[in-house]
Design a protein around this motif. Structure first.
Motif, short mmCIF file in Angstrom:
data_model
loop_
_atom_site.label_atom_id
_atom_site.label_comp_id
_atom_site.label_asym_id
_atom_site.label_seq_id
_atom_site.Cartn_x
_atom_site.Cartn_y
_atom_site.Cartn_z
N TYR A 182 0.84 -1.21 0.00
CA TYR A 182 0.00 0.00 0.00
C TYR A 182 0.87 1.26 0.00
N GLY A 203 0.99 4.22 -3.00
CA GLY A 203 0.72 5.64 -2.82
C GLY A 203 -0.05 5.97 -1.56
N TYR A 204 -0.43 4.95 -0.78
CA TYR A 204 -1.12 5.20 0.48
C TYR A 204 -0.06 5.43 1.57
N GLY A 205 0.68 6.52 1.43
CA GLY A 205 1.81 6.77 2.31
C GLY A 205 1.42 6.83 3.77
N GLU A 206 0.28 7.41 4.05
CA GLU A 206 -0.18 7.55 5.43
C GLU A 206 -1.10 6.39 5.79
N GLY A 207 -1.96 6.03 4.85
CA GLY A 207 -2.94 4.98 5.12
C GLY A 207 -2.31 3.64 5.43
N ALA A 208 -1.14 3.37 4.83
CA ALA A 208 -0.49 2.08 5.05
C ALA A 208 -0.22 1.81 6.52
#
Lengths: 490, 326
Positions: A125, A129-134
């Motif tokens: 993730y 591109g889910y840098g924060e969501g990961a």
């Protein structure tokens, strides 16, 4: 494949992705039972090949799961088996095909999350591109390589494939202290999927670099593919073996997947052979580096070229040469250019001769790409199997046949020797019909027919095989248009 | 007096506190000859009288005040356009403050590029609660003016937007039946009609962000936006269904963030619940996606962002419960 099957399969996938594995397995059981004879044939072929299978543990899981579902309704143990299977496939393609890995891992989640899976997903993730969501799943590594974008299906796209194969001018680039490395798949097959050539300053030489996925020559997204390859290649350098420094001049010839017969014979060998005598004349101490491996066909080709083992640098994936000589690509990737075919015919001394008899060109002998029901046709004498032997021998046999029946595979590149005007029946899995040999057959004036074998049952497509390329060609009698055509052969 | 090139259409309702600064900013903008059409959309704060007073020294014929009758902002803007005659139309809401270049830059762009139908600038988002202003430059995020991009980004602010009258009239102006997201609707209809738009890469206006005063207002706004989105997504070919599902889900989860940001947690959870049945993402990605939406949306408007605080909050626990168990 019936539309209803595809719809039921899609529904099962949706259930799984929504976290409901049991209804998914119930739907898949229905699909397996509906095609039980085909499923059994696939399972038996896969089981028979396990001893030589590079991913036997994974394949065993798939066979066991399918057999369990054929026997009874799914329960907790089948859910766990499905999870293990999907995680296994995900791990296999995580490095090179992250989109596919993500799909497998996301589906495996429904079968019971575990800490390792969380971490694998967090990493993917983050890369997507889910840098924060990961962080919702785990702590991702701070730096990850870019997510490969695929603007179209590359060589799986049929829209821009049909076109005459074109030659490219074959040139030579001299790079003092030039460097070359080959990025190999991290899966058990370790074939070349990225090639990088760099000058003494470490700058990539775009004209000599290639990486998968490769588009067709007239693909409208070609520039995007090329730019992406150049962006991704440096990331591949992270896992390289130590640099091997070579003294003197070295001719380095690399191709994507050169370890496979098709790419060796159709691409690497003519590129090497067309240049070797000229280059050696200028640099008598010349040595050869290539990424084709050390199979019997490579040894035979090099011996025929007069290149001795002493003149060959054995297989390091990362070299720097005092003088690196790099030939340009003679054609677009996967394309059998006329100049290459012409050179091969001269090289292998293919002579026109009166053609008679029908020849069966078997698929390669690896268990990875099986042909189901092949023996049945050979036993009734629909064609004579091509005898085992050297490349030169096989080409001579092909030159003498008036018709060739060929399950689609690398060996079809040997049709370069087929007698002009002879018939070729190409047998394909309906989901994998790449036109790699079309231009060759046009160049040779062969009468080409492509016949569809039976489709690979769902969900075995995803459980038992790496992808469409590995789906067997199912020629069981009575099961497909191809089988009907074979039955009608006099 | 010759017809100016540009008409400035300014609807207002109870905007008396800001009218003076807005008009002063407009006067200072440039030497752009402009035809101001102000529409009082049912003010009860004496705004109309104030405007008459503020403009009394303006040259005759360079401005006029219309009575909008309180029919809403779409009707007021349409009324203003209909009453004007200039070939180019700029909008400004009375509580937004134009920045230098608000009128001159769009005028110049549309004069130099006859193929353009409309141009849009960036804006400075200014919360009235004292938080720091935040520049919004949608072009840096990839927003464009083709239909797909319009639906994905919904990047529009009338106070930073200037259009050719011909393009505006061709699609019938603002939809007066909409009380929310009428600007997104117009932008999407322009895109669907093939109109050409372009960014002016400058901040053109200070956009005053009023605190969401009541839960009902934010909810109405978000549902209005969904209505516009649905209208656009209807009748798409089946191949675009996954993309459409992403747009619906993305918009509702953004709404969830908006409600959370406004401390309307029940509304936030209700919006998430509304989004989930059509969620296009596999189960493990849903929490990841939501957290990413919250992070990006917060950063976009310069709001403080503390991931760990969110993840340990009862709200997040409830949101994850909804995601996992419906």
């Amino acid at each position: 494949m019936a539309e209803a099957d595809a719809s039921l399969h899609a529904e099962a996938l949706a259930q799984l992705e929504a976290g409901r594995p049991l209804p998914a397995l119930v739907a898949w059981r229905e699909l397996l039972l509906a095609e039980a004879p085909a499923v059994q044939a696939h399972l038996m072929a896969a089981a028979a090949a396990l001893s030589a299978d590079a991913i036997a543990p994974l394949r065993r899981l798939a066979i066991a799961l399918a057999e369990a579902l054929l026997q009874s309704e799914p329960g907790a143990s089948e859910v766990a088996a499905l999870g293990a299977l999907l995680r296994g496939w995900g791990e296999l393609c995580q490095a090179e095909v992250p989109a596919r890995a993500l799909q497998h891992f996301e589906r495996a989640w429904a079968c019971g999350p575990d800490p390792q899976l969380r971490q694998q997903l967090a990493q993917l993730y983050r890369r997507l591109g889910y840098g924060e969501g990961a962080w919702e799943l785990g702590a991702p590594a701070p730096q990850t390589e870019p997510w490969p974008q695929q603007p179209c299906q590359a060589q799986a796209c049929t829209a821009c494939a049909p076109q005459p194969a074109a030659n490219r001018e074959l040139g030579l680039t001299l790079l003092p202290q030039g460097r070359l490395w080959v990025q190999r798949h991290t899966n058990p097959w370790h074939t070349s999927h990225g090639l990088a050539v760099l000058d003494r300053h470490g700058a990539l030489q775009p004209a000599h670099c290639r990486a998968y996925p490769q588009p067709w020559p007239r693909c409208p997204h070609r520039a995007q593919f090329e730019a992406q390859a150049l962006a991704m290649l440096p990331w591949g350098a992270r896992g390289l073996p130590p640099l091997q420094r070579l003294s003197g001049p070295v001719l380095a010839v690399a191709e994507l997947s050169a370890e496979h017969y098709f790419h060796w014979q159709g691409e690497l060998l003519p590129r090497l052979g067309r240049l070797w005598p000229l280059v050696q004349q200028q640099w008598p101490a010349l040595r050869l580096w290539h990424n084709g491996g050390n199979t019997p066909w490579v040894a035979e080709s090099l011996a025929r070229l007069g290149i001795t083992p002493e003149q060959t640098v054995a297989g390091p994936a990362h070299i720097e040469a005092e003088l690196l000589l790099v030939p340009s690509f003679a054609a677009d990737a996967g394309v059998l250019a006329p100049a290459n075919v012409g050179w091969l015919q001269a090289f292998w001394a293919v002579e026109p001769r009166p053609a008679q008899g029908r020849l069966w060109l078997p698929r390669c002998t690896t268990p990875r790409r099986s042909v189901l029901g092949e023996d049945a046709w050979l036993q009734v004498g629909v064609a004579q199997p091509l005898p085992h032997g050297s490349v030169a021998d096989q080409l001579q046999h092909l030159a003498a046949a008036s018709a060739v029946i060929a399950p689609h595979g690398a060996g079809m590149v040997n049709l370069l020797a087929a007698a002009p005007g002879s018939a070729v029946i190409e047998l394909v899995n309906p989901a994998y019909t790449p036109p790699y040999f079309d231009s060759l057959m046009q160049q040779r004036g062969l009468q080409h027919r492509r016949l569809h074998a039976a489709a690979t049952p769902l969900p075995l497509q995803e459980w038992l095989y790496e992808g469409p390329l590995a789906w067997p060609i199912d020629l069981r009698p009575g099961a497909s248009p191809a089988a009907e055509a074979l039955a009608a052969c006099p | 007096m010759a017809t100016p090139e540009l008409a400035l259409v300014m609807p207002f309702r109870n905007a008396a506190p800001w009218l003076a600064s807005t008009l002063v900013a407009l006067r200072h903008d440039s030497q752009v000859p402009v035809e101001l059409v102000a529409i009082d959309d049912g003010s009860s704060d004496g705004g109309a009288e104030l405007l008459l007073q503020l403009c009394r020294h303006w040259p005759a014929g360079s401005w006029r005040l219309l009575d909008g009758g309180g029919r809403g902002v779409s009707a007021a803007r349409n009324q203003g356009v209909a009453a004007s005659s200039a070939p180019l139309i700029a909008f400004v809401d009375a509580d937004d403050r134009p920045l230098p270049g608000r009128l001159a830059l769009p005028l110049e762009a549309l004069q130099q590029h006859p193929g353009l139908d409309h141009v849009h600038g960036g804006w400075l988002r200014c919360p009235t609660d004292g938080a720091a202003p935040q520049a919004v430059r949608p072009w840096l995020e990839g927003a464009a003016f083709d239909w797909t991009s319009v639906i994905e980004y919904k990047a529009v602010l009338p106070s930073a937007w200037t259009l050719r009258r011909s393009a505006f009239e061709r699609v019938g102006g603002f939809d007066e039946g909409l009380s929310h997201a009428e600007d997104v609707d117009l932008l999407a209809r322009l895109a669907a009609s093939g109109s050409q738009g372009a960014w002016i890469p400058e901040l053109l206006v200070r956009y005053r962000v009023h605190p969401a005063s009541a839960s009902a207002r934010l909810e109405e706004h978000l549902q209005g936006l969904m209505e516009v989105l649905e209208r656009q997504l209807q009748g798409l070919e089946p191949a675009l269904a996954p993309w459409a599902a992403e747009q619906r889900y993305g918009t509702l989860t953004w709404g969830c963030w908006q409600a959370w940001q406004a401390d309307q947690l029940q509304l936030a959870l209700a919006l998430l619940q509304q989004a989930l049945p059509a969620c296009p993402y596999p189960l493990p990605r849903r929490r990841v996606h939501l957290l990413e939406v919250f992070a990006r949306s917060s950063r976009r408007v310069g709001a403080p962002w503390d991931r760990q605080a969110l993840q340990t909050s009862p709200f997040w626990k409830a949101a994850c419960g909804l995601i996992e168990h419906g």
